[in-house]
Design an enzyme around this catalytic site. Sequence first.
Site, PDB file in Angstrom:
ATOM      1  N   ASP A  15       0.945  -1.246  -0.042  1.00  0.00           N
ATOM      2  CA  ASP A  15       0.126   0.158  -0.173  1.00  0.00           C
ATOM      3  C   ASP A  15       0.867   1.207   0.030  1.00  0.00           C
ATOM      4  O   ASP A  15       0.625   2.151   0.915  1.00  0.00           O
ATOM      5  CB  ASP A  15      -1.006   0.020   1.283  1.00  0.00           C
ATOM      6  N   GLU A 188     -10.948   0.855  -4.145  1.00  0.00           N
ATOM      7  CA  GLU A 188     -10.332   1.466  -2.972  1.00  0.00           C
ATOM      8  C   GLU A 188      -8.949   2.296  -3.354  1.00  0.00           C
ATOM      9  O   GLU A 188      -8.817   2.378  -4.753  1.00  0.00           O
ATOM     10  CB  GLU A 188      -9.894   0.263  -2.047  1.00  0.00           C
TER      11      GLU A 188
HETATM   12  C1  6LW Z   1      -6.065  -1.814   2.230  1.00  0.00           C
HETATM   13  C2  6LW Z   1      -6.715  -1.878   1.104  1.00  0.00           C
HETATM   14  C3  6LW Z   1      -6.893  -3.416   0.694  1.00  0.00           C
HETATM   15  O1  6LW Z   1      -6.320  -0.542   2.971  1.00  0.00           O
HETATM   16  O2  6LW Z   1      -6.129  -3.962   1.901  1.00  0.00           O
HETATM   17  O3  6LW Z   1      -7.255  -5.251  -0.174  1.00  0.00           O
HETATM   18  C4  6LW Z   1      -6.127  -3.067   2.992  1.00  0.00           C
HETATM   19  N1  6LW Z   1      -7.186  -3.825  -0.219  1.00  0.00           N
HETATM   20  O4  6LW Z   1      -6.297  -0.957  -0.199  1.00  0.00           O
HETATM   21  C5  6LW Z   1      -4.901  -3.560   3.670  1.00  0.00           C
HETATM   22  O5  6LW Z   1      -3.661  -3.432   2.751  1.00  0.00           O
END
Ligand code: 6LW
Length: 501
Positions: A15, A188
């Site tokens: 991330d 996201e």
């Molecule tokens: C992060 C999100 C995700 O906040 O996992 O699977 C979370 N996507 O983008 C933790 O890495």
Amino acid sequence: MTEYYNPLISGFHPDPSVVRVGDDYYIATSTFEYVPGIPIFHSRDFETWTRIGHVATTAEQLGVSDVQTAGGAWAPTIRHRDGVFHVIITVAMGRGMLHFTATDPAGPWSAGDVILNAAGTASVDGIDPDLAWDDEGTAYVTYSALVLTGEDVGQHRGIEQVRVDLDTHRALEEPRSLWSGTGLKFPEAPHLYEHGGYWYLVIAEGGTERGHGMSVARSDSPAGPFVGGPGNPVVSARSTSRPIQNTGHGDLVEGPDGWLAVLLGVRPTSMTQAFSALGRETFVTPVRWVDGWLEIDPVELNPRRGTAVFSDDFDEPEFGLDWIGVRRRPDETGSLTERPGSLVLHADGSTLDDSRPVFVGLRQEHLRAAVTATFDVSAGVGGLGVRYDERFHYEIEAGRGRIVARASVGGIRQEWTRPFSGASVTLHLDVRPDETPGIGGTSDTVVLGATIDGERIDLAEVDGRFLSSETTESFVGRVIGVYAVDGTVAVDRVAYEGSED
Ligand code: 6LW
């Protein structure tokens, strides 16, 4: 072919978010239940990256002292404005959406303020918050509205946004829904950029696994409405045999020689590229602005060659920046002053099966690794282990008359034991990538051994597939460290050698 090293920052560094300030670049990554949390890396050439500090130096700043596994410090965004560095992040099942500031990115950072909803009653409910300002200085927080609290927990409302007063840390309005991708799951990691007369919204969609990708939309306003671009997803490795998979969750920056995307990926191995031993790492790939839209190159593997070495004789009174603890700082579980030249670990009844082990670790940052630790176990039992979490870990420990190698895989456990009456012992944990071509291979093998009276004895060779992000269904990566489970042990030296060959 990328001119940059890939992985850019190897090992458990998912991330990533990046910001440029003059000729300096800074990257922040997720850390979940580990403390210190949210490392800050610095570079001037986008090749050499140095860990310079952490946003959160205590568990309390994040609220992770008792956070459930997989929760904790998710997806930061790092930005800079008017001489102040900002990090905004959601600590899932912790303090919620937090805003940190610093004038020096190496720290100290502020204690962290919760970004409150418009009513001022609770944290804005969402993950992967981004922070951007319009020309008038209004701050926009754009986030992935995965509901983490209340009766709707687990629901996903897509990408949302609120204007926020960063002095009061309170939203100025109710959440506004924005473009949420092409319809794939889990929109996201939103980030907003103003470029060429447009506002661009870049998001991840498809889930952080093999379907991961990045998509882009644009608008005349940071508040939208956004219209999706013609070539989404603009980057993805899905349904390819590329050595780097799961590419997504990216942040854009104008690099030394053009625009770049810094994003997460994994390096899965075995016949079907099934197992990513190191978890999600940070990668980079070139970006181009073409006819008002984004083109992002596929992520190319270009690993750093040679052998990386790290060692610590524990001669300093403070832990180096590479060391991390589980839900508490390293210096809350080990002492560097009690016995100068040693790390002293006092067992507290916990083991690696527990959520707060007496454990101090380093990320495994190379596919091949050899770690040794020299112990004085005359007054207790301690060892060297590699963990994903409390349910998935391999270790070798000595003391109280024996040496034990152990593999714990989701409640299944196997031990290999031999007598040992000494006080001083060097333990070994080697990770050997599997060279079996095609059918019958795995990711790697973890070898657990000890040197006793000058002779190396290997007690176990354990299939490494069970310590991968896929089999553990984990957001983190492998962490290798030293621990105590009985009495008091002293660690005189830890040495790590790693390579990608
Ligand atoms: C992060 C999100 C995700 O906040 O996992 O699977 C979370 N996507 O983008 C933790 O890495």
